[in-house]
Motif scaffolding. Sequence first.
Motif, short mmCIF file in Angstrom:
data_model
loop_
_atom_site.label_atom_id
_atom_site.label_comp_id
_atom_site.label_asym_id
_atom_site.label_seq_id
_atom_site.Cartn_x
_atom_site.Cartn_y
_atom_site.Cartn_z
N LEU A 214 -7.07 35.46 -59.65
CA LEU A 214 -7.19 36.88 -59.33
C LEU A 214 -7.66 37.70 -60.52
N ALA B 117 -11.20 38.71 -60.63
CA ALA B 117 -11.64 39.82 -59.76
C ALA B 117 -10.88 41.10 -60.07
N LYS C 114 -12.52 44.49 -59.39
CA LYS C 114 -12.91 44.89 -58.03
C LYS C 114 -11.91 45.89 -57.45
N ASP C 115 -12.30 46.46 -56.30
CA ASP C 115 -11.45 47.44 -55.62
C ASP C 115 -10.37 46.71 -54.83
N TRP C 116 -9.12 46.83 -55.27
CA TRP C 116 -7.99 46.23 -54.56
C TRP C 116 -7.27 47.24 -53.67
N VAL D 13 -9.64 47.57 -50.04
CA VAL D 13 -9.98 46.31 -49.37
C VAL D 13 -8.71 45.69 -48.80
N SER E 161 -3.31 46.31 -48.20
CA SER E 161 -4.46 46.22 -49.09
C SER E 161 -4.24 45.05 -50.04
N CYS E 162 -5.28 44.67 -50.76
CA CYS E 162 -5.12 43.60 -51.75
C CYS E 162 -4.10 43.99 -52.80
N ARG E 163 -4.07 45.26 -53.15
CA ARG E 163 -3.07 45.74 -54.12
C ARG E 163 -1.66 45.55 -53.56
N ASN F 142 -5.18 46.83 -61.68
CA ASN F 142 -5.07 45.46 -61.18
C ASN F 142 -4.52 44.51 -62.25
N ILE G 54 -5.59 37.39 -50.46
CA ILE G 54 -6.28 38.31 -51.37
C ILE G 54 -7.63 37.74 -51.78
N LEU H 27 -11.49 39.22 -51.30
CA LEU H 27 -12.30 39.57 -52.47
C LEU H 27 -13.47 38.62 -52.68
#
Length: 399
Positions: A20, A23, A26-28, A31, A39-41, A79, A135, A139
């Motif tokens: 992870l 990435a 990237k936008d967590w 997404v 969300s991924c977050r 992140n 996740i 991503l």
Amino acid sequence: MRDMGGERVQEAVAGSVALLRTAAGKDWDTVKAARSEWSCREAAVHIAHDLIVYAGRLAARGRTAHVPLTVTPDATAGNEGLLEAIETTGTLFTATLRTTPRHVRAHHPCPYFSANADGFAALGVGEVLLHTYDIAEALGLAYEPPAELAEFALTRLLPHVRPGPTPWATLLWATGRGTLPDRAPVTDWHWINHLVLPAGRLTLESLTPAAAADLAAGGDGGYTWAPGGPYDGTREASGMLLKAYEAGVHRPEFGVFVLVREEDDRAVGALGFHGAPDEEGRVEIGYDLAESARGNGYATEALRALSRWALARDDVHTLLATIDRANLPSQAVVTRAGFVRATPEEERAMGERREADGPLHVYLLSAPAGSSGAPTAGSSGPSAGAVPLRSAAAPRPGC
């Protein structure tokens, strides 16, 4: 069987964070993680939350409810900060696993309301692997953890799932995240912690496929055994359990239970079923004890406890025990536990099916009259069974 729980959690966390981190730019936040409303977050926070909650439950040493812990990252944490939270909670969980005695159990709801350190380690590994996969997929990252990690979760938390071509492919299919040839998609699933039953001076702990494999191969299954144990019958029954698991017909609640002495946490024997109940609700039962533990009433105590549990179920009406005619001590055990001799016709039928075992006596214990569909004692014919656990006092297979 060496305790690998802390090492497996540490390995799962390290692999997750390493992937992870590639990435982290990237936008967590916007997404969505695959197959999730998070969300991924949020999915990353959930991983850290699970790890600290599992550590808290084990550290609480046997609480019967959730420990009120959660993870709320700083609002400014990016992140990279979330990954540090996963690393930190993983380290705390690993340390807790390594300092938790084998017998300590803590609350977990699915489905038997408790787990020991090995069970919680498997829960942690499973959650890290699966949510990292969700996740990563969202991503655009490829993720496949080591086979040993997926197998660690499968053999402890999904004991009813037949192994597939690889442990990772099987875990993804079993949790609704993948497909396997000739298997229907999974839409509903949950982890299954192993069943533990109180039995007076003993605790009956159901064997996981992982522990059964170790015992069948000559190991200790993760237990400290009383002198003379595990007896040959325990190893044979473990091998039968492993074969059932590999064939996809293992029913964890009708497997093998290790008899653990409360006073010193030593395993003194095993007690178990020869498979699931038949269509008439009949199931065969057997046991054995380490030589040093015989003569203390342990077998009777354990047999009574497991019999009460089984006959309280809707799918069990009659328990069956087959014993060598010369094995008077084992006949005394089942008699003290409430079993009665079957009719001569029933004994002849069982003798024909089990000719290789020699002359046998058949004993039955039925649910109380008036229970739903329950026969009275001695009214149900014997069912065929697998190789039984060896009797506590006989050199030949028996009750």
